[in-house]
Design a protein around this motif. Structure first.
Motif, PDB file in Angstrom:
ATOM      1  N   PRO A   1       0.441  -1.394   0.303  1.00  0.00           N
ATOM      2  CA  PRO A   1       0.026  -0.159   0.419  1.00  0.00           C
ATOM      3  C   PRO A   1       0.883   1.384  -0.209  1.00  0.00           C
ATOM      4  CG  PRO A   1      -0.689  -1.412   2.309  1.00  0.00           C
ATOM      5  CD  PRO A   1       0.960  -2.001   0.630  1.00  0.00           C
ATOM      6  N   LEU A   2       0.435   2.203  -0.426  1.00  0.00           N
ATOM      7  CA  LEU A   2       1.039   3.919  -0.610  1.00  0.00           C
ATOM      8  C   LEU A   2       1.911   4.510   0.854  1.00  0.00           C
ATOM      9  CD1 LEU A   2       1.702   4.514  -3.020  1.00  0.00           C
ATOM     10  CD2 LEU A   2       0.135   6.323  -3.632  1.00  0.00           C
ATOM     11  N   THR A   3       0.688   4.426   1.773  1.00  0.00           N
ATOM     12  CA  THR A   3       0.717   5.020   2.461  1.00  0.00           C
ATOM     13  C   THR A   3      -0.161   4.338   3.594  1.00  0.00           C
ATOM     14  OG1 THR A   3      -1.352   6.263   2.789  1.00  0.00           O
ATOM     15  CG2 THR A   3       0.492   6.492   2.120  1.00  0.00           C
ATOM     16  N   ALA A   4       0.525   4.195   4.665  1.00  0.00           N
ATOM     17  CA  ALA A   4      -0.150   3.995   6.307  1.00  0.00           C
ATOM     18  C   ALA A   4      -0.206   5.083   7.716  1.00  0.00           C
ATOM     19  CB  ALA A   4       0.105   2.896   7.013  1.00  0.00           C
ATOM     20  N   MET A   5      -1.037   4.853   8.276  1.00  0.00           N
ATOM     21  CA  MET A   5      -1.226   6.249   8.756  1.00  0.00           C
ATOM     22  C   MET A   5      -1.494   5.887  10.394  1.00  0.00           C
ATOM     23  SD  MET A   5      -2.897  10.123   8.674  1.00  0.00           S
ATOM     24  CE  MET A   5      -3.442  11.278   9.106  1.00  0.00           C
ATOM     25  N   VAL A   6      -0.695   6.010  11.336  1.00  0.00           N
ATOM     26  CA  VAL A   6      -1.244   6.054  12.350  1.00  0.00           C
ATOM     27  C   VAL A   6      -1.905   7.634  13.118  1.00  0.00           C
ATOM     28  CG1 VAL A   6      -0.074   6.086  15.279  1.00  0.00           C
ATOM     29  CG2 VAL A   6       0.735   4.544  12.705  1.00  0.00           C
ATOM     30  N   PHE A   7      -3.440   7.670  14.013  1.00  0.00           N
ATOM     31  CA  PHE A   7      -3.769   8.898  13.555  1.00  0.00           C
ATOM     32  C   PHE A   7      -3.755   9.698  15.056  1.00  0.00           C
ATOM     33  CE2 PHE A   7      -5.840   6.776  10.571  1.00  0.00           C
ATOM     34  CZ  PHE A   7      -6.330   8.052   9.331  1.00  0.00           C
ATOM     35  N   GLN A   8      -3.948  10.906  14.972  1.00  0.00           N
ATOM     36  CA  GLN A   8      -3.496  11.667  16.115  1.00  0.00           C
ATOM     37  C   GLN A   8      -4.494  11.090  17.342  1.00  0.00           C
ATOM     38  OE1 GLN A   8      -4.098  15.586  15.404  1.00  0.00           O
ATOM     39  NE2 GLN A   8      -2.721  16.150  17.773  1.00  0.00           N
ATOM     40  N   GLU A   9      -5.655  10.523  17.229  1.00  0.00           N
ATOM     41  CA  GLU A   9      -6.732  10.414  17.986  1.00  0.00           C
ATOM     42  C   GLU A   9      -6.687   8.173  18.114  1.00  0.00           C
ATOM     43  OE1 GLU A   9      -7.305  11.802  15.050  1.00  0.00           O
ATOM     44  OE2 GLU A   9      -9.534  11.878  15.323  1.00  0.00           O
TER      45      GLU A   9
ATOM     46  N   PRO B   1       3.550   0.124   4.215  1.00  0.00           N
ATOM     47  CA  PRO B   1       3.202  -0.005   3.327  1.00  0.00           C
ATOM     48  C   PRO B   1       4.369   1.174   2.875  1.00  0.00           C
ATOM     49  CG  PRO B   1       3.225   1.531   5.330  1.00  0.00           C
ATOM     50  CD  PRO B   1       4.040   0.338   5.545  1.00  0.00           C
ATOM     51  N   GLU B   2       4.521   1.580   2.051  1.00  0.00           N
ATOM     52  CA  GLU B   2       6.063   2.664   0.967  1.00  0.00           C
ATOM     53  C   GLU B   2       6.123   3.543   1.548  1.00  0.00           C
ATOM     54  OE1 GLU B   2       6.766   2.038  -1.800  1.00  0.00           O
ATOM     55  OE2 GLU B   2       6.232   0.134  -3.021  1.00  0.00           O
ATOM     56  N   VAL B   3       5.075   3.937   2.457  1.00  0.00           N
ATOM     57  CA  VAL B   3       5.627   5.230   2.953  1.00  0.00           C
ATOM     58  C   VAL B   3       4.249   5.386   5.176  1.00  0.00           C
ATOM     59  CG1 VAL B   3       5.469   8.286   3.578  1.00  0.00           C
ATOM     60  CG2 VAL B   3       6.202   7.097   1.225  1.00  0.00           C
ATOM     61  N   LEU B   4       4.964   5.599   5.993  1.00  0.00           N
ATOM     62  CA  LEU B   4       4.183   5.318   6.661  1.00  0.00           C
ATOM     63  C   LEU B   4       3.882   6.803   7.160  1.00  0.00           C
ATOM     64  CD1 LEU B   4       5.957   2.912   9.646  1.00  0.00           C
ATOM     65  CD2 LEU B   4       3.465   3.140   8.830  1.00  0.00           C
ATOM     66  N   LEU B   5       3.087   7.357   7.888  1.00  0.00           N
ATOM     67  CA  LEU B   5       2.084   8.717   8.268  1.00  0.00           C
ATOM     68  C   LEU B   5       2.361   8.732   9.805  1.00  0.00           C
ATOM     69  CD1 LEU B   5       0.512   9.291   5.266  1.00  0.00           C
ATOM     70  CD2 LEU B   5       2.786  10.240   6.207  1.00  0.00           C
ATOM     71  N   LEU B   6       2.886   9.345  10.570  1.00  0.00           N
ATOM     72  CA  LEU B   6       2.356   9.057  11.859  1.00  0.00           C
ATOM     73  C   LEU B   6       2.293  10.483  13.046  1.00  0.00           C
ATOM     74  CD1 LEU B   6       5.512   7.637  11.367  1.00  0.00           C
ATOM     75  CD2 LEU B   6       3.698   6.122  13.437  1.00  0.00           C
ATOM     76  N   ASP B   7       0.872  10.539  12.608  1.00  0.00           N
ATOM     77  CA  ASP B   7       0.062  11.730  13.353  1.00  0.00           C
ATOM     78  C   ASP B   7       0.698  12.451  14.735  1.00  0.00           C
ATOM     79  OD1 ASP B   7      -0.781  14.463  13.226  1.00  0.00           O
ATOM     80  OD2 ASP B   7      -2.817  14.112  12.292  1.00  0.00           O
ATOM     81  N   GLU B   8       1.781  12.909  15.649  1.00  0.00           N
ATOM     82  CA  GLU B   8       1.583  13.203  16.879  1.00  0.00           C
ATOM     83  C   GLU B   8       0.887  11.951  17.194  1.00  0.00           C
ATOM     84  OE1 GLU B   8       0.906  16.294  19.101  1.00  0.00           O
ATOM     85  OE2 GLU B   8       0.126  17.687  16.678  1.00  0.00           O
ATOM     86  N   PRO B   9       1.666  10.594  17.523  1.00  0.00           N
ATOM     87  CA  PRO B   9       1.309   9.152  17.815  1.00  0.00           C
ATOM     88  C   PRO B   9       0.779   9.284  19.719  1.00  0.00           C
ATOM     89  CG  PRO B   9       3.232   8.859  16.570  1.00  0.00           C
ATOM     90  CD  PRO B   9       2.450   9.912  16.555  1.00  0.00           C
TER      91      PRO B   9
END
Ligand SMILES: Nc1ncnc2c1ncn2[C@@H]1O[C@H](COP(=O)(O)OP(=O)(O)O)[C@@H](O)[C@H]1O
Ligand SMILES: [Mg+2]
Lengths: 249, 258
Positions: free
Chosen positions: A74-82, A151-159
């Protein structure tokens, strides 16, 4: 080509005859296997930027390019702030969620889930439901769930933003350890200067709303990193002061 | 404080057990001394004597079974449709815009008011009774299911979106489990309404069921039989809601986590 290219991204929210300019002309790139941290005052559009990169919302202007190397990933996987761990799934099932959606064979799923449960220290909690877990444990699950799909890129939002200092430090070090295994290109948002320096290869400093890129600073600290050693280093002190000043004005 | 509490609880429990017994005792005494009209109110002992023949002939259980079957099928049909439509409405703004006005317009009609219409459409047989219950129960389950999906934190949808879930996957992995606690609330409400409607439906053109039993007892002035049917309804409501609580705890072990 760089792994992630953010080109002249602008985002305006229209809500009832009012418009909010969340991001104003953001451009930067992230190299392959790079861990970039993004700091900025709250409300400057950090979450918005990540949601745009994740493809959850479109930019008003500009473009995001992500270099796809493996079509299976997958292109991205995100860890959400909430808090975003599914309450109706066990820890195991939560980590398995993305893999199941991608219809991976059961055997492979099990391998990956068990690996990421192990490295996040969650193996003993595999059958527990999130309501039985502490905040720190829940965030471990969210991190493991994102890592598991590789994923190709990991996105972590204030985890770790909502965690106490102690737990936060433990999780930061765990995160680095896991990350160093595969060095998945990562964008990590934080409002903590300390966290930004400790984790990042580069620190991107955003201005107050509307968010623009104020500076991109290299962090010349060798990996694997140790929190105490990092904090004692001159590089850390110099960077801290620079970022602190940038955020001030 | 701490060691006083269990004692207090014990006393409260004792009171809860004693109060119905006291009630029965008073009822019996008033009936014996002719302070109550036993032709209308009977007495606990008379009701108790009327019970064995009804059990031995299998009549009581037959009527209970018939009513239970109607309630069950009604909830299965109406509740099932309510769940599916509720989930779809929660997931798709278009489907919601399509169906919501119809629901809003027809929901306030008392379901008993449409029973004659249902009799005309479905005839005098089993179908009309099940349809009455199904229609009444449908709204309760639908509205609760929809609320269950709509109130889900939107971050869960973003997680699914981010992992590339399609609509089908969102339905099964998100909307359904996420709405389950409120779906159960709907089904519990449906049970009460189902019992109400089955008795109403069995008033006309029925040859069996607890509602029929009550009306037959009215016709024959068999007041004990009427009380036995009423007691059976009360027992049914109690046992079924207990059963539902049990099923809920099995299906939703994570309850309280949303
Ligand atoms: N969906 C939206 N509609 C309208 N305004 C929004 C929306 N999302 C975010 N905003 C606004 O955009 C700005 C940036 O928000 P956000 O990206 O969440 O900031 P940060 O994550 O840096 O704290 C805020 O002023 C916020 O109120
Ligand atoms: Mg944010």
């Amino acid at each position: 080509m760089e792994k992630v290219q953010v080109e002249n991204v602008k985002k305006i929210f229209f809500s009832r005859n009012k418009q909010v300019i969340a991001l104003k002309d953001i451009s930067f790139t992230v190299g392959k296997n790079e861990f970039i941290t993004i700091v900025g005052p709250s409300g400057c559009g950090k979450t918005t930027l990540l949601r745009i990169i994740a493809g959850l919302i479109p930019p008003t202007m500009g473009e995001i390019k992500i270099l796809r190397e493996d079509p299976e990933k997958p292109l991205t996987a995100m860890v959400f702030q909430e808090q975003s761990v599914f309450p109706w799934l066990t820890v195991y099932e939560n980590v398995e969620y993305g893999l199941k959606l991608r219809k991976l064979p059961k055997k492979l799923r099990q391998e990956k889930v068990e690996y990421y449960l192990k490295v996040t220290g969650l193996l003993d909690f595999a059958r527990a439901y999130p309501k039985e877990l502490s905040g720190g444990m829940k965030q471990r699950v969210a991190v493991a769930r994102a890592f598991a799909v590789e994923p190709e890129v990991l996105l972590l939002d204030e985890p770790f933003g909502a965690l106490d200092e102690q737990t936060r430090q433990v999780l930061q070090q765990e995160l680095l350890k896991i990350w160093e295994e595969k060095k998945i290109t990562s964008l990590f948002i934080t409002h903590s200067i300390d966290e930004a320096i400790f984790l990042g290869d580069k620190v991107l400093v955003l201005s107050a709303r509307p968010g623009t890129v104020k500076a991109i600073l290299e962090v010349n600290l060798p990996r694997p990193r140790d929190l105490i050693a990092v904090r004692k280093s001159d590089e850390y002190k110099v960077l801290f002061e620079k970022i602190f000043t940038l955020l001030r004005n | 404080m701490e060691n006083k509490l269990p004692k207090k609880n014990l006393i409260l429990k004792g009171i809860s057990i004693l109060s119905p017994l006291l009630f029965l005792f008073l009822w019996e005494v008033l009936a014996r001394y002719q302070l109550l009209d036993t032709r209308l109110f009977s007495s606990p002992s008379a009701i108790l004597t009327a019970l064995p023949p009804l059990i031995q002939s299998g009549e009581l259980f037959w009527h209970t079974y018939i009513s239970l079957k109607r309630v069950f099928l009604g909830i299965l049909l109406g509740g099932g449709l309510g769940i599916v439509l509720g989930l779809l409405m929660g997931l798709s703004a278009i489907i919601r815009a399509l169906i919501e006005p119809l629901v809003a317009a027809t929901f306030p009609i008392p379901k008993i008011a449409i029973m004659p219409l249902i009799l005309l459409i479905f005839g005098l047989g089993e179908a009309s009774k099940i349809a009455t219950i199904a229609i009444g129960v449908f709204y309760l389950v639908l509205i609760n299911t929809l609320a269950g999906v709509v109130n889900l934190d939107k971050v869960y949808f973003e997680v699914a979106e981010n992992f590339g879930a399609n609509s089908w996957q969102k339905f099964w992995s998100l909307a359904l489990p996420g709405a389950l606690p409120l779906i159960f609330t709907g089904i519990k409400l449906a049970l009460g309404t189902g019992l109400l409607l089955v008795v109403a439906a069995e008033m006309s053109a029925a040859r069996a069921g607890l509602g029929y039993m009550i009306w037959r007892a009215y016709d024959m002035f068999a007041i004990e039989e009427m009380f036995i049917a009423l007691l059976m309804l009360s027992l049914l409501g109690y046992v079924l809601s207990y059963l539902l609580d049990f099923i809920e705890s099995m299906i939703i072990p994570w309850k309280g986590g949303v």
